[in-house]
Structure formats: C-alpha cells, structure tokens
Scaffold this motif. Structure first.
Motif, PDB file in Angstrom:
ATOM      1  N   SER A 159       0.815  -1.220   0.000  1.00  0.00           N
ATOM      2  CA  SER A 159       0.000   0.000   0.000  1.00  0.00           C
ATOM      3  C   SER A 159       0.846   1.266   0.000  1.00  0.00           C
ATOM      4  O   SER A 159       0.646   2.171  -0.809  1.00  0.00           O
ATOM      5  CB  SER A 159      -0.941  -0.013   1.209  1.00  0.00           C
ATOM      6  OG  SER A 159      -1.838  -1.098   1.138  1.00  0.00           O
ATOM      7  N   PHE A 160       1.819   1.342   0.909  1.00  0.00           N
ATOM      8  CA  PHE A 160       2.594   2.585   1.050  1.00  0.00           C
ATOM      9  C   PHE A 160       4.085   2.250   1.113  1.00  0.00           C
ATOM     10  O   PHE A 160       4.727   2.391   2.158  1.00  0.00           O
ATOM     11  CB  PHE A 160       2.148   3.335   2.301  1.00  0.00           C
ATOM     12  CG  PHE A 160       0.675   3.605   2.347  1.00  0.00           C
ATOM     13  CD1 PHE A 160       0.119   4.560   1.506  1.00  0.00           C
ATOM     14  CD2 PHE A 160      -0.159   2.876   3.187  1.00  0.00           C
ATOM     15  CE1 PHE A 160      -1.247   4.810   1.522  1.00  0.00           C
ATOM     16  CE2 PHE A 160      -1.526   3.119   3.213  1.00  0.00           C
ATOM     17  CZ  PHE A 160      -2.079   4.085   2.373  1.00  0.00           C
ATOM     18  N   ALA A 177       2.486   2.620   7.281  1.00  0.00           N
ATOM     19  CA  ALA A 177       1.096   2.248   7.579  1.00  0.00           C
ATOM     20  C   ALA A 177       0.089   3.135   6.870  1.00  0.00           C
ATOM     21  O   ALA A 177      -1.032   2.704   6.570  1.00  0.00           O
ATOM     22  CB  ALA A 177       0.863   2.290   9.089  1.00  0.00           C
ATOM     23  N   THR A 178       0.457   4.390   6.596  1.00  0.00           N
ATOM     24  CA  THR A 178      -0.468   5.336   5.962  1.00  0.00           C
ATOM     25  C   THR A 178       0.269   6.153   4.912  1.00  0.00           C
ATOM     26  O   THR A 178       1.511   6.214   4.897  1.00  0.00           O
ATOM     27  CB  THR A 178      -1.073   6.299   7.001  1.00  0.00           C
ATOM     28  OG1 THR A 178      -0.018   7.147   7.513  1.00  0.00           O
ATOM     29  CG2 THR A 178      -1.719   5.535   8.155  1.00  0.00           C
ATOM     30  N   GLY A 179      -0.489   6.811   4.053  1.00  0.00           N
ATOM     31  CA  GLY A 179       0.116   7.685   3.057  1.00  0.00           C
ATOM     32  C   GLY A 179       0.827   8.864   3.680  1.00  0.00           C
ATOM     33  O   GLY A 179       1.856   9.320   3.177  1.00  0.00           O
ATOM     34  N   GLU A 180       0.281   9.371   4.775  1.00  0.00           N
ATOM     35  CA  GLU A 180       0.920  10.486   5.458  1.00  0.00           C
ATOM     36  C   GLU A 180       2.280  10.080   6.015  1.00  0.00           C
ATOM     37  O   GLU A 180       3.264  10.834   5.897  1.00  0.00           O
ATOM     38  CB  GLU A 180       0.016  10.989   6.585  1.00  0.00           C
ATOM     39  CG  GLU A 180       0.552  12.203   7.324  1.00  0.00           C
ATOM     40  CD  GLU A 180      -0.381  12.671   8.418  1.00  0.00           C
ATOM     41  OE1 GLU A 180      -0.037  13.650   9.105  1.00  0.00           O
ATOM     42  OE2 GLU A 180      -1.458  12.052   8.588  1.00  0.00           O
ATOM     43  N   GLN A 182       4.115   7.635   4.875  1.00  0.00           N
ATOM     44  CA  GLN A 182       4.982   7.387   3.719  1.00  0.00           C
ATOM     45  C   GLN A 182       5.610   8.693   3.222  1.00  0.00           C
ATOM     46  O   GLN A 182       6.812   8.752   2.938  1.00  0.00           O
ATOM     47  CB  GLN A 182       4.179   6.732   2.595  1.00  0.00           C
ATOM     48  CG  GLN A 182       4.987   6.429   1.345  1.00  0.00           C
ATOM     49  CD  GLN A 182       4.096   6.162   0.136  1.00  0.00           C
ATOM     50  OE1 GLN A 182       3.150   6.917  -0.140  1.00  0.00           O
ATOM     51  NE2 GLN A 182       4.379   5.087  -0.579  1.00  0.00           N
TER      52      GLN A 182
END
Length: 582
Positions: A159-160, A177-180, A182
């Motif tokens: 995902s990221f 874990a999240t785009g932020e 990343q």
C-alpha cells in the motif's frame, strides 16, 4: 533485505578486491598530491587578490547542515524467504538510517538490527516502478529458468512502499502504515541522501576541493571525460564508486550466468553480492585514505610555508603561460565551441536560471510567511510560552523537510529537462545539480532566519509595547527581504585550476567557454529582475558552505610538495589542444 548477513565473498575474492583498491590508490594519490598544491595556491591567491565589494549582508548561520531526526514504526521485507516484518526505524541527524526489532531496543540504546549510510540511494514510492527496475537487473534472455519456481517476490501489492535503491548496494524495502507516514519518511530520507551526498561540495577545506579535482583528473586519465554523480559522498565513498564502476561490467559477466531462481530472486542475489563487494572496497578505500592522512597533513602544512612567499611569482607565471596557451588554442577552440556549444547554451542557461529563480522565489515566500506569523502572534498578545514556541519553529524552518519541500521541488521538477539539455556535453550529473540547488535553498533560508532573529533580538526591548515591537519586526522583515533579493545575483561561482600545464590549459578552455556563458547569462538576466556579475569569475571564491560530515579529505590544514615551488609539472594528462579541432 536487511540485517547484517555474512559476506558471500571468499578469501580469494576479498584478496583480489584489496589488490584492486591498492592499484586505485597508487594511481590516484599522485593526482591528489598535485591538487593539494593547487588548492593551497588557490586559497592564497584569493587572500592576496582584490576584495570584492560587500554584497549580500545576510549573516551566515552557525548551524551546520543536518537533517531532522525522524523515527517511527515501519515494516521491512527481510529474511529467507523474504517476508514483511515489523521494525522501528530511526533516521539520524547525520543521514544514517538504523532499524530495530522494537522501539524499546532503540530507547534502551541497544545495537540496531541493521544500519546504512544513505549516500547514493534513491527513494521510490511506486511498486510498479521498483519492480521494473528490479526486473531489469537480471533479465532472463536464455530461457534456462523457465521450469524454475514462479517469481513471487513482491507479488502482493504494497500500500505505502518505500524502496531504497542503490547502484552498488543491497536494496532496502520498507512499507509505511499510511500515506501520510509514507510522505514524511520519503521527505526525511531524501534529506538524508542529499546531506550525505554533498558533504565534499559543501566543504571549505582546501583538501576537499583538491580531492574533487583529483578525482576528475584521475578519471580523465582513465579516458572518462564526461561528468556524472560519482562525486556524491565522502572521499572514501567517492573512491569506492569510481572503482565499482570499473569492476561492475566484469562482475556482471562472471556472476549473472551462474545465478539461479526466478528473475527477481536472482536480482536480489545480485544486489547482495554487489553489497559485499562495495563493503570490501569501501573498507579498503577508507583504510588507504587514513594511512595517507599523516602525509597529507604534512604536505598541507609545508605547502602553506613554501607557496605563500612565492605566491605572487607563481600567479604571474600562471598568467604568462595562460596567455601563450590562449593564443595557441583560441582559433580551434572558438571553432569547436561555435559548432558544438553555442546552439545549446541559450536553452540550457534559461533552464538553469529559471530553476534558481523559482527556488529563490519559493524561499522568499516561505520566509515572508514565517516572519508574518511571528508578527501576528506578537500583535495578538500570546503567552510567553507560545511566543517562544513560535520563535523556535521559525528557527527550525531550514531543517523542516515538509516546509522546505516547497523550495526543493522546484529543482526536482527541472531534473529531467536539465538532463536532456546537458547530455550532448557528456554531462550526466543532474542529481548533483539538483542537490546543489537544494543545498543553496536550505543555506539561504538558514542565513535569512539567523539574520532575522539576530536583528529582532537587537531591536526588541522590554520598553516596547506590543504594537511598537510589531512595528520593529516589520522593519527587520523588510531589511531581510531586501538582502535576500540582493543575494540572487551571487548564486553562480566558478573555480580555477592548478599551476600545472594541464591546469592552466583547462583554465584557458574554461575561460573562453565562460565568455560565451557570460553572454547568454547577460541576455537572460537582462530580461529578468535578477542581477549577476560574472566579471572575473575565474577568480571567484572557491570555498563553499561548511560541511557536517567529516571525511578524510577534510582533516588537516595545509601541505608540502617537494621540489621548487614554481616548477610546472604535468601530473594527470588532459587531452592535447589539438583534440579541440575534432
């Protein structure tokens, strides 16, 4: 791919690599010794030369270049077979990445599972792009592996992702874990890569400039007359990259046919071998430079004593030889530049200038916003605690990767265009140009912030009420922005080579080329609000902003070359003047 696996190299291979490093040092160090003498002469000539009128009045920030420490949980692809495993990652302020099994291990000061200096890495956040790169490392053209296991490496979407790719080292595969998260890690990692990469370019030490010039001359001696990103990193890392480039073709021919498994599994095995070779070469280069350090220190001290009394005579001699060489090569050189350079200069110059102008405009916008926030907080009668927090945040702006990305992306967006324009000249070092522009933006922001804070500290007193204090800050802001605008004309500087036949010859060629560049800059700058004086740029200061990561090339002060201080000796040959007619 992580941790610290045992080396796949046997004793015979390790001994062979030590021999290759010894040969490299034996051929390179004579160039380095000669350039130490040239660097000391350059330093003295600047001291003795006419002092330029004081231009930009921005104070120089006393904070060394660094990256903000970044840490947090990630997952990493590691083990045999590779699996995604949770880790705790820490990016240190010197651009070194470490990873631990758990956060508690980091907090307890335990040894990390693995670590790496980020020099030379590239961050990729596209799984598709990374897999294309991985597949290209070991293309399966023979069909011998058709019946082997399917290629399951990175088969499932991530995902990221955060892929760290290096031309000579093991790849590192992480996932956030999240785009932020990343994005935050991407910006932090890119800052660490740039910090590690430009340590020599930012150094003020004469030995650092001598080392870079020696690398260029050594590679010319080996038949490499283009330019690329090999000079990114410390001195030992640069020497390692030079030798790895020489070794890699034979290594590929000997190793790739014997690798078995699916294509991506073979690619990982190939990067594991490269990593082991790189580590062995780096260890040897570091040891060789450390062994050379005492001699270099003695050379630098002796050269300062030997050259300074005869500096005027040496500089006059250089000028006379340059005049004779210029007369000999002016015609063929003009003809060569007219055919191969003149048509390319306008678009290249315009691209470079527009990149710098856009970056400086972004710095000014970001700085204006930061100073405006301080003024608003002061007028709004905040608590002392809140105001101190705002002042601290303002002072940290140059090291905030999220804020500075507004400035950095201007250089990143021009990289492809610069590469296309510069390729006809044999220049493939666009990453160095991008890093240099980003370093300039960060240093300029740091100097402007330091100037604002010092002037504000001088003018703000307890006797002023809030409105008076805010008015004083407005005056300081206007002064800083004025100095920032004047700085725009001081972003281009060119060095001057050594007192050797090769060095003077190169200076002549560079001088004629600079006349053409000067003409294009004058035309381009005349159409903008940017001012730049290139008169006498051959004698412009050679030193650059201070460095943070000490290398072997930065230790010591000044050194000694045996023999007459005015002797002109060929050290590492450049192409003879006649080749310019081709």
């Amino acid at each position: 791919m992580g941790g610290q696996p045992s080396s796949p190299l046997d004793k015979r291979q390790q001994q062979h690599l030590r021999g290759q490093v010894d040969i490299l040092l034996r051929n390179f160090l004579p160039c380095y010794r000669g350039q130490l003498a040239a660097s000391v002469l350059r330093k003295i000539s600047i001291e003795l030369g006419p002092q330029e009128p004081v231009g930009c009045q921005l104070l120089q920030s006393k904070k060394l270049p660094r990256v903000r420490e970044h840490r947090g949980p990630l997952t990493q692809l590691q083990g045999h077979p590779p699996q995604w495993q949770p880790i705790f990652c820490v990016l240190r302020g010197d651009g070194r990445l470490e990873w631990f099994s758990h956060r508690e291990e980091y907090e307890n000061g335990d040894r990390p599972l693995g670590s790496t200096a980020l020099t030379g890495y590239t961050v990729l956040t596209s799984q598709r792009e990374y897999l294309r790169l991985l597949d290209a490392l070991c293309p399966d053209s023979s069909g011998d592996h058709a019946q082997e296991e399917p290629d399951t490496l990175l088969e499932m979407p991530v995902s990221f992702p955060l892929f760290l790719q290096h031309p000579f080292r093991r790849h590192l595969c992480f996932s956030a874990a999240t785009g932020e998260m990343q994005r935050a890690w991407r910006l932090a990692l890119q800052g660490g890569i740039r910090l590690r990469g430009t340590v020599l370019q930012r150094s003020q030490a004469p030995a650092a400039r001598a080392f870079l010039d020696a690398i260029r001359l050594y590679r010319q001696q080996q038949g490499h007359f283009g330019d690329d990103n090999v000079t990114l990193g410390s001195d030992a890392e640069v020497l390692t990259a030079v030798l790895m480039q020489e070794l890699q073709p034979a290594l590929r021919a000997q190793t790739l046919p014997s690798l078995r498994g699916a294509p991506r599994a073979r690619a990982w095995a190939w990067t594991k071998l490269l990593d082991a070779v790189h580590a062995a070469v780096l260890a040897g280069a570091s040891a060789g430079l450390r062994a050379f350090q005492p001699e270099k220190d003695e050379l630098l001290v002796g050269l300062e004593k030997t050259i300074r009394p005869d500096a005027d005579q040496m500089l006059r001699l250089r000028a006379r030889v340059a005049g004779r060489l210029r007369a000999a090569v002016q015609g063929p050189l003009d003809s060569c530049l007219h055919r191969k350079v003149d048509a390319q200069l306008p678009p290249l110059t315009q691209t470079l200038l527009s990149t710098v102008e856009a970056e400086l405009a972004a710095v000014q916008t970001l700085l204006t916003q930061g100073m405006g926030r301080l003024s608003r907080h002061l007028r709004g009668s905040p608590s002392g605690t809140q105001l101190r927090k705002e002042v601290y945040s303002f002072g940290e702006m140059p090291w905030d990767p999220e804020l500075m990305q507004i400035c950095y992306r201007e250089a990143e967006q021009s990289q492809g265009r610069l590469g296309q324009l510069a390729a006809p000249f044999g220049f493939f070092g666009t990453q160095s140009l991008v890093f240099g522009a980003q370093d300039l933006a960060q240093q300029l922001m740091a100097d402007a912030v330091a100037t604002f804070l010092q002037l504000a500290d001088q003018c703000l007193t307890t006797a002023l009420d809030r409105d008076q204090a805010a008015q004083q800050l407005e005056k300081v802001r206007g002064r800083v922005l004025k100095e920032l605008s004047e700085f725009e004309g001081e972003v281009l500087a060119v060095g001057s080579p050594a007192l050797t036949i090769e060095g003077i010859y190169e200076e002549v060629v560079r001088g004629v080329l600079l006349q053409r560049i000067n003409g294009e800059l004058t035309k381009a700058l005349g159409a903008s609000n940017m001012s730049c004086t290139l008169d006498g740029c051959l004698e412009a200061p050679w030193d650059q902003a201070g460095a943070d990561v000490e290398t072997e090339a930065q230790r010591g002060t000044c050194s000694r070359q045996p023999g007459s201080s005015t002797e002109i000796r060929p050290l590492c040959p450049l192409p003879p003047p006649g080749t310019l007619q081709s």
